[in-house]
Motif scaffolding. Structure first.
Motif, PDB file in Angstrom:
ATOM      1  N   GLU A  66      95.016 -73.870  95.893  1.00  0.00           N
ATOM      2  CA  GLU A  66      94.833 -72.218  94.412  1.00  0.00           C
ATOM      3  C   GLU A  66      95.270 -72.862  93.220  1.00  0.00           C
ATOM      4  OE1 GLU A  66      95.408 -67.861  94.165  1.00  0.00           O
ATOM      5  OE2 GLU A  66      96.978 -68.806  94.646  1.00  0.00           O
ATOM      6  N   GLY A  67      93.649 -72.849  92.369  1.00  0.00           N
ATOM      7  CA  GLY A  67      93.603 -73.586  90.983  1.00  0.00           C
ATOM      8  C   GLY A  67      93.825 -71.878  90.064  1.00  0.00           C
ATOM      9  N   ILE A  68      95.420 -72.268  89.808  1.00  0.00           N
ATOM     10  CA  ILE A  68      95.847 -70.309  88.944  1.00  0.00           C
ATOM     11  C   ILE A  68      96.594 -70.404  87.693  1.00  0.00           C
ATOM     12  CG2 ILE A  68      97.367 -69.856  91.018  1.00  0.00           C
ATOM     13  CD1 ILE A  68      99.461 -71.182  89.490  1.00  0.00           C
ATOM     14  N   SER A  69      96.280 -71.741  86.776  1.00  0.00           N
ATOM     15  CA  SER A  69      95.622 -71.388  85.460  1.00  0.00           C
ATOM     16  C   SER A  69      96.084 -72.665  85.098  1.00  0.00           C
ATOM     17  CB  SER A  69      97.131 -71.381  84.950  1.00  0.00           C
ATOM     18  OG  SER A  69      97.043 -71.159  83.652  1.00  0.00           O
ATOM     19  N   VAL A  97      97.093 -64.169  89.274  1.00  0.00           N
ATOM     20  CA  VAL A  97      98.359 -64.323  88.435  1.00  0.00           C
ATOM     21  C   VAL A  97      98.397 -63.838  86.664  1.00  0.00           C
ATOM     22  CG1 VAL A  97      98.963 -66.022  89.305  1.00  0.00           C
ATOM     23  CG2 VAL A  97      98.238 -66.821  87.498  1.00  0.00           C
ATOM     24  N   LYS A  98      97.171 -62.849  86.300  1.00  0.00           N
ATOM     25  CA  LYS A  98      96.907 -62.776  85.287  1.00  0.00           C
ATOM     26  C   LYS A  98      97.765 -61.534  85.274  1.00  0.00           C
ATOM     27  CE  LYS A  98      92.683 -63.305  84.391  1.00  0.00           C
ATOM     28  NZ  LYS A  98      90.639 -62.911  84.818  1.00  0.00           N
ATOM     29  N   GLY A  99      98.249 -62.068  83.690  1.00  0.00           N
ATOM     30  CA  GLY A  99      99.130 -60.707  83.114  1.00  0.00           C
ATOM     31  C   GLY A  99     100.445 -60.845  83.838  1.00  0.00           C
ATOM     32  N   ARG A 100     100.874 -61.930  84.612  1.00  0.00           N
ATOM     33  CA  ARG A 100     102.420 -62.453  84.744  1.00  0.00           C
ATOM     34  C   ARG A 100     102.165 -63.518  84.560  1.00  0.00           C
ATOM     35  NH1 ARG A 100     103.202 -62.431  90.518  1.00  0.00           N
ATOM     36  NH2 ARG A 100     101.151 -63.155  91.049  1.00  0.00           N
ATOM     37  N   GLN A 128     105.358 -69.886  82.505  1.00  0.00           N
ATOM     38  CA  GLN A 128     106.206 -69.169  82.944  1.00  0.00           C
ATOM     39  C   GLN A 128     105.885 -67.811  84.084  1.00  0.00           C
ATOM     40  OE1 GLN A 128     109.249 -68.369  80.997  1.00  0.00           O
ATOM     41  NE2 GLN A 128     108.974 -66.589  82.516  1.00  0.00           N
ATOM     42  N   MET A 129     106.900 -67.820  84.407  1.00  0.00           N
ATOM     43  CA  MET A 129     105.763 -66.692  86.136  1.00  0.00           C
ATOM     44  C   MET A 129     106.907 -65.925  86.464  1.00  0.00           C
ATOM     45  SD  MET A 129     105.062 -69.681  88.888  1.00  0.00           S
ATOM     46  CE  MET A 129     107.271 -70.084  89.115  1.00  0.00           C
ATOM     47  N   ASN A 130     106.480 -64.443  85.401  1.00  0.00           N
ATOM     48  CA  ASN A 130     107.097 -63.387  85.214  1.00  0.00           C
ATOM     49  C   ASN A 130     106.731 -63.020  86.364  1.00  0.00           C
ATOM     50  OD1 ASN A 130     108.215 -63.578  83.184  1.00  0.00           O
ATOM     51  ND2 ASN A 130     106.461 -63.084  82.069  1.00  0.00           N
TER      52      ASN A 130
END
Length: 121
Positions: free
Chosen positions: A46-49, A64-67, A82-84
């Motif tokens: 999966e492409g996430i960013s 993952v948008k917003g996190r 950066q993963m929150n």
């Protein structure tokens, strides 16, 4: 020799944070978009960013948008993720990739070996 080396993965509890790094060498870093992908067991990659070259435009998957936040340092030839607010469903092997085209489609030229991220519930 082209190299993309991911680091920063590990085990974290739900709600925690991690910062992944992707150190690049062996190609003209400034000319390539960098993408982050992930693959969980039994699932497709999966492409996430991704982040573009000159202007550093950022793109995120809805999951993952917003996190998650992507950034690049063209002096250090490194891209960060950066993963929150991590969730158990974020558990996967995370890969960075370099490509002329960019985007969240995995049509990239170079790939790293991946780093494991595990989020415990």
């Amino acid at each position: 020799e082209v190299q993309l080396v991911e680091s920063g993965g590990g085990l974290v509890q739900t709600g925690g944070s991690l910062r992944l790094s992707c150190a690049a060498s062996g190609f003209s870093f400034d000319d390539y978009a960098i993408g982050w992908f992930r693959q969980a067991p039994g699932k497709e990659r999966e492409g996430i960013s991704c982040i573009s070259t000159e202007h550093g435009d950022e793109y995120y998957a809805d999951s993952v948008k917003g996190r998650f936040t992507i950034s690049r340092d063209n002096v250090k030839n490194t891209v960060y993720l950066q993963m929150n607010s991590l969730k158990p469903e974020d558990t996967a092997v995370y890969y960075c990739a370099a490509g002329v085209r960019g985007g969240l489609d995995p049509r990239y030229d170079y790939w790293g070996q991946g780093t494991q991220v595990t989020v415990s519930s």
